[in-house]
Design a protein around this motif. Structure first.
Motif, PDB file in Angstrom:
ATOM      1  N   THR A  41      43.750  22.907   4.239  1.00  0.00           N
ATOM      2  CA  THR A  41      43.155  23.454   5.457  1.00  0.00           C
ATOM      3  C   THR A  41      41.828  22.799   5.813  1.00  0.00           C
ATOM      4  N   MET A  42      41.245  22.040   4.868  1.00  0.00           N
ATOM      5  CA  MET A  42      39.986  21.341   5.135  1.00  0.00           C
ATOM      6  C   MET A  42      39.898  20.110   4.247  1.00  0.00           C
ATOM      7  N   LYS A  43      39.166  19.109   4.710  1.00  0.00           N
ATOM      8  CA  LYS A  43      39.063  17.853   3.961  1.00  0.00           C
ATOM      9  C   LYS A  43      38.199  18.008   2.713  1.00  0.00           C
ATOM     10  N   GLN A  44      37.113  18.721   2.827  1.00  0.00           N
ATOM     11  CA  GLN A  44      36.212  18.950   1.697  1.00  0.00           C
ATOM     12  C   GLN A  44      36.067  20.456   1.486  1.00  0.00           C
ATOM     13  N   PRO A  45      35.826  20.898   0.249  1.00  0.00           N
ATOM     14  CA  PRO A  45      35.603  22.334   0.022  1.00  0.00           C
ATOM     15  C   PRO A  45      34.511  22.868   0.953  1.00  0.00           C
ATOM     16  N   ALA A  46      34.788  23.996   1.569  1.00  0.00           N
ATOM     17  CA  ALA A  46      33.871  24.657   2.512  1.00  0.00           C
ATOM     18  C   ALA A  46      33.646  23.832   3.771  1.00  0.00           C
ATOM     19  N   GLY A  47      34.553  22.893   4.051  1.00  0.00           N
ATOM     20  CA  GLY A  47      34.438  22.073   5.252  1.00  0.00           C
ATOM     21  C   GLY A  47      35.010  22.777   6.465  1.00  0.00           C
ATOM     22  N   ALA A  48      35.073  22.041   7.546  1.00  0.00           N
ATOM     23  CA  ALA A  48      35.574  22.595   8.802  1.00  0.00           C
ATOM     24  C   ALA A  48      37.093  22.741   8.755  1.00  0.00           C
TER      25      ALA A  48
END
Length: 122
Positions: A41-48
């Motif tokens: 769901t996102m490229k990086q942890p806590a990303g958009a």
């Protein structure tokens, strides 16, 4: 399932470089399952992330299950934790994408019981 799942997921991501909306598979570690399906769901942890990405993940999940003869899957409230998406909107997406599917059983699991109830009520 243990740290072994996370370690394998890191290796898979380094090799495959999955993008938001993609799905990849790891072993299940100590869990009593054949594998773990990871929905990106996102490229990086806590990303958009976005509702479109969650929809893409759900659609990819349905296709993967059908392609691989998977009949039952448990999944959490995608994008609603660190992704901060609205749980009610994500619950509606779950219903829109998953409810019409008759050949795979989707079991919604989440630490927030209200999300499970929202999915069931739409």
């Amino acid at each position: 399932g243990g740290r072994v799942i996370e370690e394998e997921a890191i290796r898979v991501c380094q090799v495959q470089d999955p993008k938001p909306g993609d799905l990849y598979v790891t072993g299940a570690g100590s869990l009593p399952f054949r594998g773990v399906l990871h929905l990106v769901t996102m490229k990086q942890p806590a990303g958009a992330t976005s509702y479109d990405i969650v929809r893409a993940c759900l659609e990819r999940l349905v296709a993967h299950c059908r392609e691989n003869g998977i009949k039952k899957v448990a999944l959490p409230a995608l994008g609603t934790g660190v992704g901060r998406l609205d749980k009610a909107r994500v619950a509606r997406l779950f219903r829109e994408v998953l409810a019409p599917v008759e050949d795979v059983e989707f079991v919604v699991v989440d630490i927030d019981e209200s999300f499970i109830q929202m999915v069931d009520s739409y």
